[in-house]
Scaffold this motif. Structure first.
Motif, PDB file in Angstrom:
ATOM      1  N   ARG A 215       9.970  -3.794   1.888  1.00  0.00           N
ATOM      2  CA  ARG A 215      10.055  -2.474   1.244  1.00  0.00           C
ATOM      3  C   ARG A 215      11.409  -1.807   1.457  1.00  0.00           C
ATOM      4  O   ARG A 215      11.621  -0.695   1.005  1.00  0.00           O
ATOM      5  N   GLN A 216      12.303  -2.487   2.152  1.00  0.00           N
ATOM      6  CA  GLN A 216      13.608  -1.884   2.439  1.00  0.00           C
ATOM      7  C   GLN A 216      14.706  -2.690   1.769  1.00  0.00           C
ATOM      8  O   GLN A 216      14.608  -3.909   1.683  1.00  0.00           O
ATOM      9  N   ASN A 217      15.756  -1.990   1.344  1.00  0.00           N
ATOM     10  CA  ASN A 217      16.862  -2.713   0.727  1.00  0.00           C
ATOM     11  C   ASN A 217      17.700  -3.401   1.805  1.00  0.00           C
ATOM     12  O   ASN A 217      17.450  -3.261   2.999  1.00  0.00           O
ATOM     13  N   ALA A 218      18.688  -4.160   1.345  1.00  0.00           N
ATOM     14  CA  ALA A 218      19.488  -4.978   2.268  1.00  0.00           C
ATOM     15  C   ALA A 218      20.122  -4.112   3.359  1.00  0.00           C
ATOM     16  O   ALA A 218      20.066  -4.443   4.543  1.00  0.00           O
ATOM     17  N   LEU A 219      20.704  -2.980   2.955  1.00  0.00           N
ATOM     18  CA  LEU A 219      21.358  -2.100   3.929  1.00  0.00           C
ATOM     19  C   LEU A 219      20.378  -1.649   5.004  1.00  0.00           C
ATOM     20  O   LEU A 219      20.673  -1.683   6.194  1.00  0.00           O
ATOM     21  N   ARG A 220      19.194  -1.205   4.560  1.00  0.00           N
ATOM     22  CA  ARG A 220      18.207  -0.694   5.518  1.00  0.00           C
ATOM     23  C   ARG A 220      17.733  -1.800   6.459  1.00  0.00           C
ATOM     24  O   ARG A 220      17.464  -1.563   7.626  1.00  0.00           O
ATOM     25  N   ASN A 221      17.635  -3.038   5.924  1.00  0.00           N
ATOM     26  CA  ASN A 221      17.234  -4.148   6.766  1.00  0.00           C
ATOM     27  C   ASN A 221      18.273  -4.428   7.843  1.00  0.00           C
ATOM     28  O   ASN A 221      17.935  -4.659   9.001  1.00  0.00           O
TER      29      ASN A 221
ATOM     30  N   VAL B  82      29.011 -11.384   5.177  1.00  0.00           N
ATOM     31  CA  VAL B  82      28.233 -12.544   4.727  1.00  0.00           C
ATOM     32  C   VAL B  82      28.311 -12.719   3.211  1.00  0.00           C
ATOM     33  O   VAL B  82      27.599 -13.528   2.631  1.00  0.00           O
ATOM     34  N   GLY B  83      29.186 -11.943   2.564  1.00  0.00           N
ATOM     35  CA  GLY B  83      29.449 -12.144   1.138  1.00  0.00           C
ATOM     36  C   GLY B  83      28.453 -11.472   0.219  1.00  0.00           C
ATOM     37  O   GLY B  83      28.253 -11.909  -0.915  1.00  0.00           O
ATOM     38  N   LEU B  84      27.786 -10.426   0.695  1.00  0.00           N
ATOM     39  CA  LEU B  84      26.790  -9.753  -0.163  1.00  0.00           C
ATOM     40  C   LEU B  84      27.243  -8.333  -0.518  1.00  0.00           C
ATOM     41  O   LEU B  84      26.417  -7.441  -0.663  1.00  0.00           O
ATOM     42  N   GLN B  85      28.575  -8.136  -0.674  1.00  0.00           N
ATOM     43  CA  GLN B  85      29.075  -6.779  -0.920  1.00  0.00           C
ATOM     44  C   GLN B  85      28.501  -6.152  -2.188  1.00  0.00           C
ATOM     45  O   GLN B  85      28.406  -4.939  -2.285  1.00  0.00           O
ATOM     46  N   ASP B  86      28.055  -6.980  -3.142  1.00  0.00           N
ATOM     47  CA  ASP B  86      27.504  -6.381  -4.376  1.00  0.00           C
ATOM     48  C   ASP B  86      25.975  -6.394  -4.377  1.00  0.00           C
ATOM     49  O   ASP B  86      25.351  -6.213  -5.407  1.00  0.00           O
ATOM     50  N   LYS B  87      25.360  -6.621  -3.230  1.00  0.00           N
ATOM     51  CA  LYS B  87      23.885  -6.634  -3.177  1.00  0.00           C
ATOM     52  C   LYS B  87      23.358  -5.640  -2.139  1.00  0.00           C
ATOM     53  O   LYS B  87      22.242  -5.789  -1.655  1.00  0.00           O
ATOM     54  N   LEU B  88      24.160  -4.640  -1.825  1.00  0.00           N
ATOM     55  CA  LEU B  88      23.803  -3.738  -0.719  1.00  0.00           C
ATOM     56  C   LEU B  88      22.452  -3.065  -0.922  1.00  0.00           C
ATOM     57  O   LEU B  88      21.692  -2.874   0.021  1.00  0.00           O
TER      58      LEU B  88
END
Lengths: 237, 396
Positions: free
Chosen positions: A108-114, A140-146
């Protein structure tokens, strides 16, 4: 074993005579037998073993989720065996970065919150947390998936989020349990390349796996068989 | 950390909207029932006791049929009672029915009532026009009277009754005042019943002279300090016993104060009983919360394990779950409070009693719901915090 504990190793990571016994009915089942293991800072070590070899128990003890029945375990000179629940929680938070086979992200949490989660328990203020979480996701290369949620990410991307989370508190060791187990071969290799890169940057990595091809990414391989640990280079398989 | 916990609890409550709503509904109903019942009961109690007090707080009613030898209280008995400590005044009451004549018209069976002047000074009767009966009237046994509107209309028709003279038992009385209409709001006065033939009020001394009697069968004794009413009543009874030579059944004393006390006790008992019944529904609501929290802990076993692995202390897991149940029941408490107050306002309007906001009921409702959250959230939160992270992580 006793004489070993007389002279506590002041090293980075050292296990002496670690034995884990589970009671099974009236009998006792020994899962780990007298394991000695020293790891130097910056090492990438693979613990290789088939299922039932005591891998999970090994991982739990290294991760301070479980304590050994006998033996001593020092992490950065700190004895782990005689810590209480709260102290262990603090050690897990500061010293260990967990990476699980099944990612273990909060859906239920986005990548940042995780990624932010361990920082909350470290007591870091909100703004600093978000900065750090973003920094780790960029690493880890996920700058556009925050702001993506786990179900919007591929397996490999989810494991990258999990790695970012493990890195967040700048832990002493990264502890990975079958990190490629839920990934296809290609994605698995990409994740392993990320591990190698992190190791190059100076991160100490302990990886537990049953797959020799994955284990070979480590700079050192130890084998676990029926609870007995033995050294063995990547080439003698 | 606390803020994070609040945020996480809030998210979890909203993640299961339907389930949270149904759980909260139990608390809403419980709190609403408690608040409505208490507020309405307290408003009703206030109204009834208010009416009772208007009727005569601090008034002790004495009926003294006396003995065959002495059928009532003599003038000296009255003086003795009036002189008792803590007695502010007495008003003898004599009632009879007689015919009244004015000019050529006659009204039969009019209620003729004799009172002491204190009857007026205690606001038991208000004079709309003219003057009430005064101490000199009583002393001089003056032939003056106050009549009510009913009699005025029946006997005098359209003419202004003030200072007219009427004839009772062959004696001429001057009308010095007109009674105000009794307030129709007052339940007790309706209960007392208005005489349909009208009534005449005069000094009791005058009425005794008219009836040629020298004993009084009934008096009201007004008490100064109602807190000490009991001792005064005791002293009063001592005088009465002596007056009637210690004969049984020669008198009876009705203390309105003690009647009021008894009624208050009964009403508050009823309020407590009803609140108790309503509290049971709150208890059921609390069990609902506990049930939901237990399900939630089971569902989120894996998450709990992960949080522990990432460094959550058992206490922070416990706080997170406890906060969730407290927030649930608190939301229920607030909604229940609003609904309960609206419902009791509506009910009071419907029953035509003044609505009085009870701070106690509000605090009880909100405090109770908070307590329910803590009590029923404790066990699930404890369970969550005690989960072994290894088992919890394995549960995927």
């Amino acid at each position: 074993m006793t004489d070993m504990s007389m002279q506590p190793a002041a090293g980075f990571f050292s296990m002496r005579g670690i034995t884990k016994v589970y009671p099974m009915g009236n009998e006792e089942h020994t899962v780990l037998r007298d394991v000695d293991l020293d790891i130097a800072q910056g090492e990438f070590i693979s613990v290789l073993g088939p299922s039932g070899s005591g891998k999970s128990t090994m991982m739990n003890i290294i991760g301070c989720l479980d304590t050994p029945t006998y033996g001593d375990y020092f992490l950065r000179g700190k004895p782990i065996a005689d810590q209480d629940e709260n102290e262990l929680a603090k050690i897990r938070n500061r010293e260990i970065g967990f990476i699980f086979q099944s990612f273990q992200l909060l859906q239920r949490q986005n990548a940042l919150r995780n990624v932010e989660l361990p920082l909350i328990y470290a007591g870091m203020p909100h703004k600093k947390r978000l900065e750090r979480a973003e920094e780790m996701l960029v690493r880890v290369g996920l700058q556009d998936k925050l702001w993506h949620f786990p179900n919007q990410l591929s397996g490999g991307q989810q494991q990258r989020v999990a790695i970012a989370r493990a890195l967040a508190t700048h832990p002493t060791i990264l502890l990975a349990d079958e990190p490629t187990g839920a990934l296809d071969q290609k994605t698995g290799h990409q994740v392993m390349e990320l591990f190698s890169a992190l190791n190059q940057e100076g991160h100490t990595i302990i990886m537990i796996t049953h797959d020799i091809n994955i284990a070979r990414f480590g700079s050192r391989i130890v084998r676990l068989l029926d609870g007995v640990l033995s050294e063995g280079g990547p080439d003698d398989v | 950390m606390f803020r994070e916990n609040v945020k996480m609890s809030w998210e979890n409550i909203f993640a299961n909207k339907m389930r949270s709503f149904l759980t909260v509904l139990g608390i809403i109903i419980g709190v609403m029932a408690v608040i409505t019942l208490i507020t309405v009961m307290q408003s009703a109690t206030k109204e009834v006791t208010g009416q009772f007090e208007a009727l005569g707080a601090g008034t002790v009613s004495v009926r003294a049929p006396g003995t065959p030898l002495k059928r009532g209280l003599s003038e000296s008995d009255l003086k003795e009672i009036a002189a008792l400590e803590n007695v502010s005044g007495i008003s003898p009451e004599i009632t009879t029915g007689l015919s009244v004549v004015y000019g050529r018209s006659l009204q039969e069976d009019v209620s003729i009532e004799g009172y002491g002047f204190t009857y007026f000074s205690r606001n038991n009767a208000t004079v709309a026009r003219g003057r009430p009966l005064l101490p000199p009237d009583e002393e001089q046994k003056s032939l003056v009277c106050v009549i009510d509107r009913t009699l005025s209309e029946k006997l005098l028709g359209g003419t202004d009754p003030l200072l007219k003279e009427i004839l009772i038992n062959g004696m001429r009385f001057r009308i010095v005042g007109i009674l105000a209409d009794p307030e129709s709001e007052n339940v007790m006065s309706q209960f007392a019943g208005a005489n349909e033939n009208g009534k005449v009020l005069m000094p009791y001394t005058t009425l005794m002279r008219l009836l040629k009697q020298d004993l009084v069968g009934q008096i009201s004794v007004y008490i100064l300090d109602t807190a000490r009413a009991d001792e005064t009543v005791e002293a009063l009874e001592a005088v009465l016993k002596k007056a009637f030579n210690y004969k049984d059944n020669s008198y009876s004393v009705i203390n309105l104060e003690s009647l009021l006390d008894a009624m208050n006790t009964m009403l508050s008992l009823m309020t407590g009983l009803l609140a108790g019944i309503a509290a049971i529904s709150l208890l059921v609501g609390g069990i609902g919360i506990m049930n939901m929290m237990l399900v939630s802990v089971t569902e989120r076993t894996n998450e709990i394990g992960l949080r522990k692995a990432l460094g959550a202390r058992p206490a922070s897991i416990q706080v997170q779950f406890l906060l969730e149940s407290i927030m649930l029941s608190f939301i229920g408490g607030i909604i229940g409070l609003i609904l309960g107050l609206s419902a009791s306002y509506g009910l009071c309007r419907l029953l035509d009693i003044p609505f009085s906001l009870s701070l106690g009921a509000i605090m009880l409702g909100v405090g109770f719901s908070g307590a329910v959250g803590i009590i029923f959230g404790w066990a699930p939160a404890r369970k969550a915090s005690n989960l072994n992270p290894i088992d919890a992580l394995r549960s995927v």
